[in-house]
Design a protein around this motif. Structure first.
Motif, mmCIF file in Angstrom:
data_model
loop_
_atom_site.group_PDB
_atom_site.id
_atom_site.type_symbol
_atom_site.label_atom_id
_atom_site.label_comp_id
_atom_site.label_asym_id
_atom_site.label_seq_id
_atom_site.Cartn_x
_atom_site.Cartn_y
_atom_site.Cartn_z
ATOM 1 N N LYS A 45 46.696 47.721 42.703
ATOM 2 C CA LYS A 45 46.059 46.873 41.681
ATOM 3 C C LYS A 45 44.559 47.090 41.594
ATOM 4 O O LYS A 45 43.909 46.579 40.689
ATOM 5 N N ARG A 55 42.752 45.640 43.652
ATOM 6 C CA ARG A 55 42.381 44.239 43.806
ATOM 7 C C ARG A 55 41.421 44.078 44.967
ATOM 8 O O ARG A 55 41.556 44.724 45.993
ATOM 9 N N SER A 92 50.240 38.825 40.427
ATOM 10 C CA SER A 92 50.674 39.231 39.092
ATOM 11 C C SER A 92 50.574 40.754 38.986
ATOM 12 O O SER A 92 49.684 41.370 39.576
ATOM 13 N N ASN A 94 49.462 43.262 37.302
ATOM 14 C CA ASN A 94 48.462 43.834 36.388
ATOM 15 C C ASN A 94 47.364 44.451 37.242
ATOM 16 O O ASN A 94 47.251 44.140 38.420
ATOM 17 N N SER A 122 47.528 39.062 32.988
ATOM 18 C CA SER A 122 48.800 39.224 33.677
ATOM 19 C C SER A 122 49.816 39.897 32.759
ATOM 20 O O SER A 122 49.733 39.793 31.534
ATOM 21 N N TYR A 147 41.550 37.685 34.128
ATOM 22 C CA TYR A 147 42.506 37.570 33.034
ATOM 23 C C TYR A 147 41.885 38.088 31.737
ATOM 24 O O TYR A 147 42.080 37.533 30.674
HETATM 25 MG MG MG Z 1 46.649 37.641 38.820
#
Ligand code: MG
Ligand code: TXA
Length: 355
Positions: free
Chosen positions: A64, A66, A151, A153, A159, A241
């Protein structure tokens, strides 16, 4: 090529209500082997990994891109499995699960030792949810382990609510996508933490504050919803988001907001832009004369469930369109409006009032 970019991503279609046992056994084996499986839930698509396997959890973060400081939600199939992920669930936590599980409520609890520490981004807590979607439940059962799943994404993007959205962001980075059709609610779970007699809503979501309030016993109350980045809710970044294009959000009561939105769009068009707009049915007539204008339909604000289910798809469609910049207005704040306005606010590069 970095390791998270050279996976072959298989897509397997599954029936939403009766996923084939063979497909689920295959997906469960991928999870147990340390792989990454995207799957539908009743909120949005999740990107799942074995929550007890540190390596697998690390690969969720790299797929991700992330931030490692943003903790993941662990998914289990029943209240009985809570012992796998936490040593102590408070009476209020159990009551909330009894009322809302299986379903889109996530509760932050003390983390039990077997849960891989990176799941919690170093915190002593773990966020736990018991999903209701048949494919999500079948995957947890087939894997036989709790599943850590953010999520599905790329970090900071909206998402994914369909398998196509998952592939848009993660093709070549994950092992398997279970395509069970569109996710149900279209907006993420509500995340709560409990401190003494107070329930804090860390992220507004598919279960409304009003619903939670009615489930609480006398003496237990809801603390003011937390927004922005605060201790106790890491990962709740302001800009999250988000579509790739710049989004301007008009935050105002409906009729004022509608008029201000029309003015903003006219100004953008006069400046040579081709704006894209998230359109509520109630605004369609007011915006009908404007051109060039690209519309993403959200449905009526009188039915916020429909707006929630359309929000991310409409945002992604506008992001892929010819629109040069994006516009939206807030919805009435009650019920699901809290979660919808929260996501619009986090998606926005610019926020303006009614004047
Ligand atoms: Mg998320
Ligand atoms: O509906 C959903 O919740 C979806 C589906 C896949 O279950 N998942 C999801 O996960 O939205 P994610 O990672 O995108 O968002 C989870 C949020 C994090 O950003 C973080 O703020 C909060 O949950 N969270 C997770 N663990 C936490 C913890 N230990 N303490 C406080 N907040 C936590």
């Amino acid at each position: 090529m970095s390791p998270h970019r050279n996976r072959r991503t298989r897509v397997v279609r599954v029936d939403r209500d009766h996923p084939s046992p063979a497909a689920m056994a295959d997906a469960g084996a991928v999870i147990r082997a340390g792989g990454l499986v995207a799957f539908p839930t009743e909120t949005v698509y999740g990107l799942g990994a074995n929550a007890l396997d540190e390596e697998a959890v690390h690969s969720v973060f790299s797929a991700k891109e992330r931030d490692a400081g943003d903790p993941l939600i662990v998914h289990i199939s029943s209240v009985d499995s809570l012992v796998l992920v936490t040593d102590s669930a408070s009476p209020t936590a159990l009551l909330l699960f009894q009322r809302f599980a299986p379903g889109p409520l996530t509760v932050v609890l003390p983390r039990a030792a077997p849960v891989a520490p990176p799941v919690s981004a170093g915190l002593p807590t773990v966020a736990v949810r018991i999903p209701s979607h048949p494919v999500a439940r079948a995957l947890i059962e087939a894997a036989g382990v709790p599943i850590a799943a953010p999520s599905a994404n790329r970090f900071m993007r909206t998402s994914a609510t369909t398998a196509a959205h998952v592939l848009e962001d993660l093709d070549g980075r994950i092992d398997l996508v279970l395509d069970g059709g569109p996710a149900d609610a279209g907006i993420e779970s509500t995340v709560v933490s409990i401190e003494g007699k107070t329930v804090f809503i860390l992220r507004a979501g598919a279960i409304t504050a009003e619903e939670i309030a009615t489930a609480l016993p006398a003496g237990v109350t809801i603390g003011s919803p937390v927004t922005g980045s605060v201790a106790g809710s890491p990962g709740m970044l302001e800009r999250h988001y988000a579509p790739r294009k710049s989004l301007t959000l008009v935050r105002a009561p409906s009729s004022l907001g509608r008029a201000a939105l029309a003015r903003e769009l006219s100004t953008a068009i006069a400046a040579g832009q081709t704006p894209g707009v998230l359109v509520l049915d109630e605004d369609a007539a007011t915006l009908s004369g404007l051109a060039p204008l690209i519309r993403g339909h959200l449905g009526p604000e009188s039915d916020l469930g429909r707006v929630a289910s359309r929000l991310y798809t409409a945002m992604r469609d506008l992001d892929r369109s010819q629109a040069t910049e994006l516009f939206a207005r807030s919805v009435p704040p009650g019920g699901l409006g809290a979660a919808i306005n929260d996501r619009l606010t986090r998606a926005a590069a610019r926020i303006i009032g009614p004047e």
